[in-house]
Scaffold this motif. Structure first.
Motif, short mmCIF file in Angstrom:
data_model
loop_
_atom_site.label_atom_id
_atom_site.label_comp_id
_atom_site.label_asym_id
_atom_site.label_seq_id
_atom_site.Cartn_x
_atom_site.Cartn_y
_atom_site.Cartn_z
N VAL A 79 4.18 20.08 -11.12
CA VAL A 79 3.37 19.10 -10.37
C VAL A 79 2.52 19.86 -9.37
CG1 VAL A 79 3.47 17.13 -8.82
CG2 VAL A 79 5.14 17.33 -10.66
N HIS A 80 1.22 19.62 -9.42
CA HIS A 80 0.28 20.34 -8.56
C HIS A 80 0.31 19.77 -7.14
CE1 HIS A 80 -1.37 21.87 -12.32
NE2 HIS A 80 -1.38 20.62 -12.74
N ALA A 81 0.18 20.63 -6.16
CA ALA A 81 0.09 20.18 -4.78
C ALA A 81 -1.27 19.52 -4.57
CB ALA A 81 0.26 21.35 -3.82
N PRO A 82 -1.34 18.43 -3.79
CA PRO A 82 -2.64 17.78 -3.56
C PRO A 82 -3.50 18.60 -2.61
CG PRO A 82 -0.94 16.72 -2.25
CD PRO A 82 -0.25 17.73 -3.12
N LYS A 83 -4.79 18.31 -2.61
CA LYS A 83 -5.71 18.99 -1.68
C LYS A 83 -5.71 18.30 -0.32
CE LYS A 83 -8.64 20.73 -5.31
NZ LYS A 83 -9.14 20.08 -6.47
N THR A 84 -5.57 16.96 -0.33
CA THR A 84 -5.48 16.19 0.91
C THR A 84 -4.26 15.30 0.82
OG1 THR A 84 -6.83 14.37 0.06
CG2 THR A 84 -7.99 16.15 1.20
N PHE A 85 -3.73 14.91 1.98
CA PHE A 85 -2.53 14.08 1.99
C PHE A 85 -2.51 13.22 3.25
CE2 PHE A 85 1.93 13.14 2.74
CZ PHE A 85 2.36 12.77 1.48
N GLU B 138 -1.14 8.97 0.27
CA GLU B 138 -2.36 8.82 -0.52
C GLU B 138 -3.05 10.18 -0.56
OE1 GLU B 138 -6.56 6.35 -0.53
OE2 GLU B 138 -4.86 5.54 0.59
N VAL B 139 -3.52 10.56 -1.75
CA VAL B 139 -4.16 11.86 -1.94
C VAL B 139 -5.60 11.66 -2.41
CG1 VAL B 139 -1.97 13.01 -2.38
CG2 VAL B 139 -3.27 12.10 -4.29
N TYR C 230 -4.12 4.25 -7.70
CA TYR C 230 -3.89 3.38 -6.54
C TYR C 230 -3.45 1.98 -6.95
CZ TYR C 230 -4.74 1.29 -1.97
OH TYR C 230 -4.59 0.64 -0.78
N LYS C 231 -3.98 1.46 -8.04
CA LYS C 231 -3.68 0.09 -8.46
C LYS C 231 -2.46 -0.03 -9.35
CE LYS C 231 -8.20 -1.64 -7.63
NZ LYS C 231 -8.85 -2.88 -7.58
N ALA C 232 -1.67 1.04 -9.49
CA ALA C 232 -0.48 1.00 -10.33
C ALA C 232 0.68 0.29 -9.66
CB ALA C 232 -0.05 2.41 -10.72
N GLY C 233 0.61 0.12 -8.35
CA GLY C 233 1.70 -0.52 -7.64
C GLY C 233 1.22 -1.25 -6.41
N VAL C 234 2.14 -1.99 -5.83
CA VAL C 234 1.84 -2.76 -4.62
C VAL C 234 3.08 -2.71 -3.73
CG1 VAL C 234 2.61 -4.97 -5.61
CG2 VAL C 234 0.89 -4.96 -3.80
N LYS C 235 2.89 -2.84 -2.42
CA LYS C 235 4.03 -2.84 -1.51
C LYS C 235 5.03 -3.89 -1.94
CE LYS C 235 1.52 -1.18 2.50
NZ LYS C 235 1.08 -1.47 3.86
N THR C 236 6.29 -3.58 -1.80
CA THR C 236 7.36 -4.46 -2.28
C THR C 236 7.24 -5.87 -1.72
OG1 THR C 236 8.82 -2.57 -2.55
CG2 THR C 236 9.86 -4.72 -2.42
N ASP C 237 6.93 -6.01 -0.44
CA ASP C 237 6.86 -7.35 0.16
C ASP C 237 5.66 -8.16 -0.32
OD1 ASP C 237 5.32 -5.51 1.55
OD2 ASP C 237 5.57 -6.50 3.49
N LEU C 238 4.67 -7.52 -0.95
CA LEU C 238 3.50 -8.23 -1.48
C LEU C 238 3.56 -8.45 -2.99
CD1 LEU C 238 0.72 -6.30 0.49
CD2 LEU C 238 1.74 -8.51 1.07
N TYR C 239 4.64 -7.97 -3.63
CA TYR C 239 4.72 -7.98 -5.08
C TYR C 239 4.64 -9.40 -5.66
CZ TYR C 239 6.42 -7.05 -9.79
OH TYR C 239 6.55 -6.98 -11.15
N ASP C 240 5.47 -10.33 -5.19
CA ASP C 240 5.49 -11.69 -5.75
C ASP C 240 4.16 -12.39 -5.57
OD1 ASP C 240 8.10 -11.47 -6.68
OD2 ASP C 240 8.95 -12.16 -4.77
N ALA C 241 3.55 -12.26 -4.39
CA ALA C 241 2.25 -12.90 -4.14
C ALA C 241 1.16 -12.30 -5.03
CB ALA C 241 1.87 -12.76 -2.67
N THR C 242 1.24 -11.01 -5.28
CA THR C 242 0.26 -10.36 -6.14
C THR C 242 0.37 -10.88 -7.57
OG1 THR C 242 0.33 -8.37 -4.77
CG2 THR C 242 -0.57 -8.13 -6.99
#
Length: 169
Positions: free
Chosen positions: A53-59, A99-100, A121-133
């Protein structure tokens, strides 16, 4: 006899020199494999990850629990040109370390800190927003547009969308 003593002393001295020289040597490092753990520092944050796994350039740190919105590929770098290292399972939780570049997320196993790879970025959502999403993403029934045609004068024929029959009005 004198030459023998000198020869013995020289051989002892050379043996001691060889022992001292070899004792200072370190064992060679094991060869680097894809599974070898390495540590990288990016923007002041230390990340532990496999060598594959490559290290990111920004984090930018996030450290939140997300849930997968679909079966996403976890990539070795933050782009689609990288290798797939594993998959996220639909609706299962994972940890977003940060976020990278390219608006990708650096991810880890739930409640872990070892970087396993990157997802879009769009592969997931915060757990508390999952049902509403999920509720907001469901297809909404469309109101059928009524089809009418003029049949002369003040009359028109309109199609009933439920039965597909035409009605004169």
């Amino acid at each position: 006899m004198i030459f023998t003593r000198i020869a013995v002393k020289i051989s002892i001295a050379l043996t001691l020199l060889a022992v001292l020289t070899l004792s200072a040597c370190k064992a060679p490092l094991p060869p680097m494999t894809d599974d070898t753990l390495v540590t990288s520092e990016v923007d002041g944050v230390k990340l532990t990850h496999r060598h594959a796994v490559h290290a990111p350039k920004t984090f930018t740190p996030v450290n939140e629990t997300y849930r997968a919105l679909y079966n996403a590929s976890v990539m070795s770098g933050p782009d689609f040109g990288s290798k797939v290292v594993r998959y996220l399972e639909n609706s299962k939780p994972f940890t977003v370390l940060g976020e990278v570049e390219n608006h990708w997320l650096a991810v880890a196993e739930p409640d872990q800190q070892e970087l396993i790879g990157y997802v879009p970025y769009k592969a997931g959502v915060k757990t508390d927003l999952y049902d509403a999403t999920l509720r907001s993403d469901r297809p909404r029934p469309r109101k059928a547009k009524q089809v009418c045609v003029d049949v002369g004068g003040q009359s028109k024929a309109c199609r009933n969308n439920d039965t597909a029959t035409w009605i004169l009005e």
